[in-house]
Motif scaffolding. Sequence first.
Motif, PDB file in Angstrom:
ATOM      1  N   MET A 142       0.816  -1.205   0.000  1.00 38.74           N
ATOM      2  CA  MET A 142       0.000   0.000   0.000  1.00 38.74           C
ATOM      3  C   MET A 142       0.850   1.256   0.000  1.00 38.74           C
ATOM      4  N   SER A 143       2.015   1.193   0.627  1.00 43.35           N
ATOM      5  CA  SER A 143       2.890   2.363   0.662  1.00 43.35           C
ATOM      6  C   SER A 143       3.426   2.711  -0.723  1.00 43.35           C
ATOM      7  N   SER A 144       3.406   1.761  -1.657  1.00 42.56           N
ATOM      8  CA  SER A 144       3.853   2.046  -3.026  1.00 42.56           C
ATOM      9  C   SER A 144       3.007   3.126  -3.683  1.00 42.56           C
ATOM     10  N   LEU A 145       1.783   3.315  -3.200  1.00 43.64           N
ATOM     11  CA  LEU A 145       0.902   4.322  -3.789  1.00 43.64           C
ATOM     12  C   LEU A 145       1.483   5.728  -3.691  1.00 43.64           C
ATOM     13  N   LEU A 146       2.330   5.980  -2.688  1.00 37.57           N
ATOM     14  CA  LEU A 146       2.926   7.308  -2.572  1.00 37.57           C
ATOM     15  C   LEU A 146       3.742   7.631  -3.820  1.00 37.57           C
ATOM     16  N   ASP A 147       4.387   6.631  -4.390  1.00 38.37           N
ATOM     17  CA  ASP A 147       5.176   6.821  -5.610  1.00 38.37           C
ATOM     18  C   ASP A 147       4.315   6.658  -6.859  1.00 38.37           C
ATOM     19  N   LEU A 148       3.445   5.661  -6.836  1.00 33.93           N
ATOM     20  CA  LEU A 148       2.620   5.390  -8.011  1.00 33.93           C
ATOM     21  C   LEU A 148       1.700   6.554  -8.347  1.00 33.93           C
ATOM     22  N   MET A 149       1.104   7.166  -7.335  1.00 32.44           N
ATOM     23  CA  MET A 149       0.076   8.165  -7.594  1.00 32.44           C
ATOM     24  C   MET A 149       0.639   9.510  -8.054  1.00 32.44           C
ATOM     25  N   ARG A 150       1.950   9.695  -7.955  1.00 32.84           N
ATOM     26  CA  ARG A 150       2.550  10.911  -8.532  1.00 32.84           C
ATOM     27  C   ARG A 150       3.253  10.622  -9.861  1.00 32.84           C
ATOM     28  N   PHE A 151       3.117   9.400 -10.341  1.00 36.97           N
ATOM     29  CA  PHE A 151       3.733   9.001 -11.612  1.00 36.97           C
ATOM     30  C   PHE A 151       2.699   9.006 -12.723  1.00 36.97           C
ATOM     31  N   ASP A 152       3.133   9.292 -13.923  1.00 34.07           N
ATOM     32  CA  ASP A 152       2.290   9.131 -15.105  1.00 34.07           C
ATOM     33  C   ASP A 152       3.188   8.760 -16.270  1.00 34.07           C
ATOM     34  N   ALA A 153       2.834   7.688 -16.983  1.00 35.92           N
ATOM     35  CA  ALA A 153       3.663   7.195 -18.082  1.00 35.92           C
ATOM     36  C   ALA A 153       3.788   8.182 -19.223  1.00 35.92           C
ATOM     37  N   THR A 154       2.871   9.148 -19.295  1.00 42.23           N
ATOM     38  CA  THR A 154       2.907  10.099 -20.408  1.00 42.23           C
ATOM     39  C   THR A 154       3.641  11.394 -20.081  1.00 42.23           C
ATOM     40  N   ASP A 155       4.076  11.560 -18.839  1.00 40.64           N
ATOM     41  CA  ASP A 155       4.868  12.748 -18.505  1.00 40.64           C
ATOM     42  C   ASP A 155       6.163  12.727 -19.322  1.00 40.64           C
ATOM     43  N   HIS A 156       6.455  13.780 -20.035  1.00 40.70           N
ATOM     44  CA  HIS A 156       7.673  13.912 -20.852  1.00 40.70           C
ATOM     45  C   HIS A 156       7.744  12.881 -21.981  1.00 40.70           C
ATOM     46  N   ILE A 157       6.599  12.344 -22.394  1.00 42.59           N
ATOM     47  CA  ILE A 157       6.606  11.330 -23.447  1.00 42.59           C
ATOM     48  C   ILE A 157       7.106  11.905 -24.775  1.00 42.59           C
ATOM     49  N   ASP A 158       7.091  13.227 -24.900  1.00 41.54           N
ATOM     50  CA  ASP A 158       7.614  13.849 -26.115  1.00 41.54           C
ATOM     51  C   ASP A 158       9.122  13.657 -26.261  1.00 41.54           C
ATOM     52  N   LEU A 159       9.802  13.164 -25.207  1.00 34.28           N
ATOM     53  CA  LEU A 159      11.235  12.882 -25.296  1.00 34.28           C
ATOM     54  C   LEU A 159      11.525  11.627 -26.125  1.00 34.28           C
ATOM     55  N   ILE A 160      10.513  10.811 -26.359  1.00 33.30           N
ATOM     56  CA  ILE A 160      10.711   9.640 -27.219  1.00 33.30           C
ATOM     57  C   ILE A 160      10.855  10.127 -28.652  1.00 33.30           C
ATOM     58  N   ASP A 161      12.045   9.938 -29.217  1.00 30.15           N
ATOM     59  CA  ASP A 161      12.304  10.403 -30.579  1.00 30.15           C
ATOM     60  C   ASP A 161      12.641   9.241 -31.513  1.00 30.15           C
ATOM     61  N   LYS A 162      12.292   8.032 -31.090  1.00 29.96           N
ATOM     62  CA  LYS A 162      12.560   6.832 -31.879  1.00 29.96           C
ATOM     63  C   LYS A 162      11.242   6.259 -32.392  1.00 29.96           C
ATOM     64  N   PRO A 163      11.306   5.348 -33.369  1.00 33.49           N
ATOM     65  CA  PRO A 163      10.083   4.712 -33.873  1.00 33.49           C
ATOM     66  C   PRO A 163       9.268   4.098 -32.742  1.00 33.49           C
ATOM     67  N   LEU A 164       7.956   4.309 -32.795  1.00 29.91           N
ATOM     68  CA  LEU A 164       7.057   3.865 -31.732  1.00 29.91           C
ATOM     69  C   LEU A 164       5.876   3.116 -32.343  1.00 29.91           C
ATOM     70  N   LEU A 165       5.631   1.919 -31.820  1.00 28.84           N
ATOM     71  CA  LEU A 165       4.478   1.112 -32.220  1.00 28.84           C
ATOM     72  C   LEU A 165       3.659   0.821 -30.977  1.00 28.84           C
ATOM     73  N   MET A 166       2.366   1.150 -31.015  1.00 29.34           N
ATOM     74  CA  MET A 166       1.497   0.865 -29.889  1.00 29.34           C
ATOM     75  C   MET A 166       0.351  -0.018 -30.372  1.00 29.34           C
ATOM     76  N   ILE A 167       0.195  -1.173 -29.702  1.00 23.18           N
ATOM     77  CA  ILE A 167      -0.790  -2.181 -30.109  1.00 23.18           C
ATOM     78  C   ILE A 167      -1.797  -2.366 -28.981  1.00 23.18           C
ATOM     79  N   ALA A 168      -3.071  -2.447 -29.334  1.00 23.61           N
ATOM     80  CA  ALA A 168      -4.120  -2.697 -28.343  1.00 23.61           C
ATOM     81  C   ALA A 168      -5.324  -3.318 -29.039  1.00 23.61           C
ATOM     82  N   GLY A 169      -6.180  -3.966 -28.261  1.00 22.54           N
ATOM     83  CA  GLY A 169      -7.378  -4.580 -28.796  1.00 22.54           C
ATOM     84  C   GLY A 169      -8.511  -3.579 -28.924  1.00 22.54           C
TER      85      GLY A 169
END
Length: 361
Positions: free
Chosen positions: A277-304
């Motif tokens: 439960m204490s992991s939430l302190l770190d998880l809840m201030r994280f977002d995978a899309t923060d600074h995502i514009d730094l990805i400058d390489k080919p990107l493939l995203m797959i989903a159903g």
Amino acid sequence: MTRNIFDNNRRRFIKSGTLFLTTALVGVPEMAQTENYKKNPFTLVYKGAITENLPGQVNIHPVSYMLHGLKIAANVYTPPGYTTPLKYPAIVVAHPNGGVKEQVAGLYAQRLAELGYVTITADAAYQGASEGEPRQTDKPYYRIEDIHGMADFVSHYAGVDPSRIGLLGICGGGGYSLAASQTDKRFKAVATLSMFNSGRVRRNGYEDTQISTIQERLRLASEARAEEANGGKVLYIGDQKLTDAQIAALPFVLYRQGFEYYGKTHAHPNSSSRYTMSSLLDLMRFDATDHIDLIDKPLLMIAGSNADSLYMTQDAFSKATGTSDKKLFIIPGATHIETYWVPKYVNAAVNEMRSFFKRTL
């Protein structure tokens, strides 16, 4: 007094529905055949898994290495005809939240090795067969470092060309792969499958249904950390034992099918849906899309197309403005969990990855 209040609040939050059931886990429309880890010498639990290393075929090599003082357990897959005088491109595969290397990450690592890549997938630190205490600590920093660590190891693996390393992240591993590849330029191409943005879900709830309870959940997580720091009990989220009826009543397809996949058809003793439960302190201030514009390489995203998690892939894809070489590939009819094991959906994903990694690596 504080402990009693905490326990009462924790029970109330769990009882109220899915306020803490935000793990990417469990009735699948097409019932999967149960894969028994005891029947495989490498304890792999996916259809078509390697049972022995044979000349001229994909081979599996259990390995371990140290990362920040912890021993990490991993599997390296080598392609058919692998010989060290040659140089091979490599792909790092990051597993889902609660998953281990013997499940879906192993399946895709094996399938990509069949295409000529050296692949590696490792149990996250504090999880699976890797070291780390308390068990099932689930902090973004550690998960991102796990990905860097796999790149460290495979870069020096015999026969690997370190200038041609790709990255595949699945579910939660997909979100962490987006974060890792923002700064780690060793990855020349990045792919995600059924990406799950762990920080957004832990913070806002699945499909953003728990925004009104963010502050109260953070208070509970803070109390959990305080208890750990005082030498008390480590408290966990996601370790409830649910009946089939309770699973069927869960509000999201991802969770219903996840319980089926992780708890029944592809269960592995090292896999666990719980996290501290204490992991939430770190998880809840994280977002995978923060600074995502730094990805400058080919990107493939797959989903159903039928995945109730699709909104996370679509959101991340739209924000990935740092690369013009990007593609969103939707698998018709697939749900999130079905991309883990249903043959026609796995084949569709692998075929897309085949052309993507061939072109970029």
